[in-house]
Structures are given as C-alpha cells and as structure tokens.
Scaffold this motif. Structure first.
Motif, PDB file in Angstrom:
ATOM      1  N   GLN A  94      60.690 -14.189  68.233  1.00 29.26           N
ATOM      2  CA  GLN A  94      61.402 -12.816  68.384  1.00 29.26           C
ATOM      3  C   GLN A  94      61.959 -12.639  69.844  1.00 29.26           C
ATOM      4  OE1 GLN A  94      62.435 -11.536  65.191  1.00 29.26           O
ATOM      5  NE2 GLN A  94      61.458 -13.098  64.732  1.00 29.26           N
TER       6      GLN A  94
ATOM      7  N   PRO B 104      63.377  -9.852  72.252  1.00 25.89           N
ATOM      8  CA  PRO B 104      63.652  -8.585  72.341  1.00 25.89           C
ATOM      9  C   PRO B 104      65.108  -8.093  72.331  1.00 25.89           C
ATOM     10  CG  PRO B 104      62.742  -9.162  74.271  1.00 25.89           C
ATOM     11  CD  PRO B 104      62.967 -10.256  73.420  1.00 25.89           C
ATOM     12  N   ALA B 105      65.623  -6.879  72.033  1.00 24.24           N
ATOM     13  CA  ALA B 105      66.924  -6.318  72.426  1.00 24.24           C
ATOM     14  C   ALA B 105      66.915  -6.149  73.810  1.00 24.24           C
ATOM     15  CB  ALA B 105      67.049  -5.016  71.904  1.00 24.24           C
TER      16      ALA B 105
ATOM     17  N   SER C 112      69.515  -6.412  77.675  1.00 24.86           N
ATOM     18  CA  SER C 112      70.887  -6.730  78.329  1.00 24.86           C
ATOM     19  C   SER C 112      70.926  -8.102  78.445  1.00 24.86           C
ATOM     20  CB  SER C 112      70.906  -6.276  79.833  1.00 24.86           C
ATOM     21  OG  SER C 112      69.763  -7.093  80.331  1.00 24.86           O
ATOM     22  N   SER C 113      72.252  -8.592  78.712  1.00 23.15           N
ATOM     23  CA  SER C 113      72.343 -10.190  78.583  1.00 23.15           C
ATOM     24  C   SER C 113      71.283 -10.999  79.466  1.00 23.15           C
ATOM     25  CB  SER C 113      73.751 -10.505  79.076  1.00 23.15           C
ATOM     26  OG  SER C 113      73.919  -9.880  80.237  1.00 23.15           O
TER      27      SER C 113
ATOM     28  N   LYS D 156      67.658 -10.729  77.954  1.00 25.65           N
ATOM     29  CA  LYS D 156      67.645 -11.711  76.816  1.00 25.65           C
ATOM     30  C   LYS D 156      67.734 -13.248  77.230  1.00 25.65           C
ATOM     31  CE  LYS D 156      69.010 -10.932  72.705  1.00 25.65           C
ATOM     32  NZ  LYS D 156      70.036 -10.493  71.388  1.00 25.65           N
TER      33      LYS D 156
ATOM     34  N   ASP E  77      75.138 -10.417  71.227  1.00 22.11           N
ATOM     35  CA  ASP E  77      74.668  -9.127  70.683  1.00 22.11           C
ATOM     36  C   ASP E  77      73.405  -8.833  71.476  1.00 22.11           C
ATOM     37  OD1 ASP E  77      72.610  -7.657  68.917  1.00 22.11           O
ATOM     38  OD2 ASP E  77      74.737  -7.633  67.816  1.00 22.11           O
ATOM     39  N   GLY E  78      73.384  -7.250  71.643  1.00 24.73           N
ATOM     40  CA  GLY E  78      72.166  -6.885  72.565  1.00 24.73           C
ATOM     41  C   GLY E  78      70.973  -6.487  71.840  1.00 24.73           C
ATOM     42  N   GLY E  79      71.097  -6.818  70.438  1.00 20.60           N
ATOM     43  CA  GLY E  79      69.963  -6.461  69.486  1.00 20.60           C
ATOM     44  C   GLY E  79      68.976  -7.311  69.764  1.00 20.60           C
ATOM     45  N   PRO E  80      67.911  -7.440  68.865  1.00 21.41           N
ATOM     46  CA  PRO E  80      66.830  -8.384  69.006  1.00 21.41           C
ATOM     47  C   PRO E  80      67.377  -9.562  68.001  1.00 21.41           C
ATOM     48  CG  PRO E  80      66.317  -6.475  67.383  1.00 21.41           C
ATOM     49  CD  PRO E  80      67.496  -6.009  67.953  1.00 21.41           C
ATOM     50  N   GLY E  81      66.626 -10.685  68.420  1.00 24.80           N
ATOM     51  CA  GLY E  81      67.114 -11.778  67.429  1.00 24.80           C
ATOM     52  C   GLY E  81      65.916 -12.734  67.149  1.00 24.80           C
ATOM     53  N   THR E  82      66.264 -13.881  66.766  1.00 22.50           N
ATOM     54  CA  THR E  82      65.165 -14.675  66.434  1.00 22.50           C
ATOM     55  C   THR E  82      65.680 -16.144  66.785  1.00 22.50           C
ATOM     56  OG1 THR E  82      64.499 -13.733  64.415  1.00 22.50           O
ATOM     57  CG2 THR E  82      63.750 -16.053  64.776  1.00 22.50           C
TER      58      THR E  82
END
Length: 283
Positions: free
Chosen positions: A126, A128-129, A131-132, A135, A264-269
């Motif tokens: 995972q 986390p959410a 800034s660019s 991330k 996207d600034g949200g969480p990702g996988t």
C-alpha cells in the motif's frame, strides 16, 4: 482445483513470452481478444523542493477489465497509433510495427489473464495518500527494498528517478545514473545516456519498465543472467509482463499498473514480486 506453477506463468525471454501468448499458452486465443479503448496519458512534473522536472507520455490499452501500458519518449508516438489499436485484436497488435504498441498489447493481455494477485506471485504493497513527492518517495522505498545489494556496492540505474537515487544514497549504495534524456541528477551528477556501456561497472541493475518499449531490456536481462547480477525492475510499463520473466535474469519487480501514483493523491497499491525485500509491511 487447478494449481498454477512457476513454469506455467514464466518464460525464458521476452520473445518466448510473446510466442507462448500467441500460441494460447497463457489463456484464450489472443486473436479473439479485442482492445475496446486506447488512450495516451501525458504529464509534466516538478515536485516541490526539486530543482528540475520531467515529462511522461504513456500509451494504454483497455482489454475487458485490464489496462496495459507502455511509456514512450514525449512526442515519440504518432497519433495514428491510438487509432490502430482501437478494435484491434491482441494477436494483430503483437505484430504491430511500433514496439510500444506491441508491449502495451502484451501487457494488456497478461493483465487480463494473470492480474496481480497472490496466485500469480504478487505481494500487494500500500502506498499512502500524499503529495506527488511523498508518493514518489514511498514508491522508491518499495522498489529499493527489493534490491539485494550491500552498502558500498554500485547500482546501475536505468531510467533516472531522483526519489530512487535518494533511497539508494540513504542505504550507502553508489549508483550510475543512466537515461536517454541525459542531463544531471538532483545532486548535479551527470546522467549517462548509454546504459549498456556501463553494465561492466555495476554490481546490480535497477531499471525502468520503459526499457521494454525502447528495446534495451533484453540486453539488460541477458547481462544480469550471465553474470548473476540482481536485476530489479520498477514497472509502470509492462507491469504484467516483467513478473513473467523472474528467474530468467529478472530478480524482482515492483509492478505498478494504471492508474499510476502520479495521477492521484489518494492511497494506492503497487505489487512486488521476487527479491529480498526488507519488509512486507505497508509503507
């Protein structure tokens, strides 16, 4: 119950992988699988606090629920490529004159038949959410954790991402930055443009999946295999392709299918395969 073994889902080379797909060795006849949507994504980036920036351009193809992608040099893809792909079947696109189209088509097919999952060897991680830059740094940690190299070793980095160089520096690893764009790193170091000429000087290789689309990947893979050097791939391009080459020169893959972290600034996988990661915990 069908048991999937490594030999079922891996290949000895990129060309063999393509041949097996065309022969139906990974699933349905690619001649029956048609691309519904083709699109390009273009971005320009300059992270806060960084002195320089860069641009990305990616061709993506939608097959059922899957999206396959291949990055190209900005401006290097003719507009006709998108039109060529829409409605075309995978078998036809695997013989397209443009290598990035062939790579994106293979990625879409393999993403469709072998989506990132534990059954296919993937370990989700995972992001986390944030800034660019936040991330980007989180992804860099996930990538470098797969690299089996002790402090003082030299890593050839093919496809310069300053966050990756930063993570290597923090681990006491030397690096040889290479990118077709040339230029300098965030720390003023010259970026070499011929990665293949630097292979003899490194102990390990950390390379972008973009090498699939520019034709340099196989040389990296063969060198790593012959010299038993770790080869870790960070893959937005070919995220479903490169895991199928683990054991054939590729040591580990950090696979990042579309949509990418910078969209996207949200969480990702992201998904990690192989390697000697320090921790399987979420970042």
């Amino acid at each position: 119950m069908t048991v999937i073994t490594d030999s079922d889902i891996t290949a000895a080379s990129y060309d063999e992988l393509v041949e097996r797909v065309l022969g139906g060795g990974f699933g349905p006849d690619p001649g029956t699988q048609r691309i519904a949507v083709a699109f390009t994504t273009r971005q320009a980036v300059r992270h806060a606090g960084r002195s320089g920036g860069y641009r990305n351009e990616v061709l993506s193809l939608r097959l059922a629920q899957a999206v396959g992608s291949c990055a190209v040099e900005p401006g290097g893809l003719p507009d006709s490529a998108v039109d060529d792909c829409v409605g075309a079947d995978i078998a036809r696109l695997l013989e397209h004159e443009l290598l990035p189209v062939r790579v994106a088509a293979l990625d879409a097919y393999l993403m469709h038949v072998l989506p990132h999952s534990p059954a296919a060897g993937a370990r989700p991680c995972q992001l986390p959410a944030g800034s660019s830059l936040e991330k980007s740094r989180a992804r860099a940690e996930a990538v470098v954790d797969l690299l089996d190299a002790t402090p003082g070793r030299t890593v050839l980095v093919v496809g310069v991402v300053n966050s990756l160089l930063e993570a290597l520096r923090a681990r006491g690893l030397a690096y040889l930055p290479c990118d077709l764009k040339g230029g300098t790193t965030e720390w003023g170091e010259p970026v070499r443009t011929d990665a293949l000429s630097e292979l003899e000087r490194c102990d390990a290789v950390l390379a972008s999946g973009m090498t699939l689309g520019n034709g340099s990947f196989e040389s990296l893979r063969v060198h790593a295999l012959r010299h038993a050097k770790p080869l870790v791939m960070f893959a937005q391009t070919g995220s479903a392709v490169l895991p199928r080459l683990i054991g054939a020169g590729v040591t580990a893959v950090c696979a990042e299918p579309y949509p990418f972290f910078w969209l996207d600034g949200g969480p990702g996988t992201i998904h990690r395969y192989g390697g000697s990661e320090r921790s399987g915990a979420a970042l």
